[in-house]
Motif scaffolding. Structure first.
Motif: not given
Length: 337
Positions: A84-93, A96-100, A102-107, A153-157
């Protein structure tokens, strides 16, 4: 008391991405207690070793420093034999405003990388942590899982893109997946820097003798959810066949405005009234109102939620260092001097 369904994870190899983070560390702890063989995977960009120090001497806990975007042989080695994989890693909201990018790469790309590895190595179950931000500014109240996706938001996208990859791998490759959409989680070990949750940010400032800063007019309504309820949702999703291919809102139904939160925390931590609420400029992409319908996960998986927000929060705040993830020992919350 008989064994719970979650005890089926005992002895199984599981990966928790973001396992040294806020939610991930609580999930890792619960899985270790069940008896699963836990691989805690984190690149420590947001997670902290202090969150998992208490697990380090457990024989079924293993920490691996690795980025979820890493597609190399080390990741393949970790996935061998994983149940089982529990995927909880994320670029936080806020990131995303500072580095969209990186936000895209991680999420998005990170989620794609992990579902690809899961299919390649025969993973039985993939539980994916997402966010209510995929809905954008809600137009339907209470908001259930059929609400249109209109992220603001970029994060939501980026989180929506991650969800879509997970769902496509379920449909095209038969990967057993469940998507959990989190809402304003609170509890011990919550990150308290500028990228963390509002409860812990307020706590850090108030205990340092600083005014809590509310962005905008403060009438934004949040749906706060106790962290251990998210742990229960993750575990139930991993073992209940009803969760296969489903997406769930994981929210308590508690509704508190940011102003109410700031004033309530001042009442708890600064009863003599030395501090006051300050206001800053509104945050780009900040959603004004949440009223979340979580009936689906209650009915499908039998998940209950903590609804005594102020009672739970007051008890949790009695140990400031534990709440903030500090490991030097307990410290009782007291009025600011």
């Amino acid at each position: 008391m008989g064994e719970t369904r979650e005890m089926a994870l005992k002895g199984r190899k599981v990966i928790v991405t973001g396992g040294a983070g806020f939610v991930g560390s609580h999930l890792s702890e619960a899985l270790v207690d069940i008896g699963a063989d836990v691989i805690c995977l984190d690149d420590l960009s947001a997670g902290k070793m202090g969150n998992i120090t208490h697990l380090s001497d457990r024989p079924n806990f293993h920490f691996v420093k690795l980025d979820v975007c890493d597609s190399g042989p080390r990741m393949d080695e970790l996935f061998k034999g994983t149940d089982t994989v529990f995927h909880n890693a994320a670029s936080k909201k806020n990131i995303c405003l500072i580095n969209p990018q990186r936000d895209l790469d991680v999420n998005a790309a990170g989620a794609l990388n992990l579902v690809q590895k899961s299919v390649a190595h025969g993973v039985r179950k993939f539980v994916h942590a997402s966010t209510g931000s995929v809905y954008g500014e809600p137009r339907i109240f209470p908001t259930n899982e059929t609400h249109p996706f209109e992220p603001v938001s970029y994060y939501g996208v980026s989180k929506l893109a991650g969800e879509r990859y997970v769902d496509v791998f379920h449909k095209l490759h038969g990967l057993d997946t469940t998507i959990l959409r989190y809402f304003h989680v609170y509890g011990p070990r919550q990150e308290s820097n500028e990228f963390g949750g509002v409860v812990s940010i307020f706590l850090r400032r108030i205990t340092a003798g600083l005014n809590p800063i509310v962005f905008g007019d403060g009438e934004q309504v949040r749906s706060f959810t106790w962290v251990r309820d998210l742990v229960a949702a993750n575990l139930a999703s991993a073992v209940n066949p009803r969760a296969t291919g489903e997406a769930y809102n994981v929210a308590s139904g508690i509704r508190v405005s940011v102003n109410e939160l700031a004033r309530g925390m001042l009442d708890i931590l600064d009863p003599e009234g030395r501090l006051q609420v300050e206001h800053g400029p509104p945050l780009l992409g900040d959603i004004m109102n949440f009223d979340v319908d979580s009936r689906k996960i209650r009915e499908h998986l039998g998940i209950g939620f903590e609804t005594e927000f102020w009672k739970t929060l007051t008890i949790a705040l009695s140990d400031v260092q534990a709440f903030l993830g500090d490991i030097s020992g307990p410290q009782q919350a007291k009025a600011v001097s």
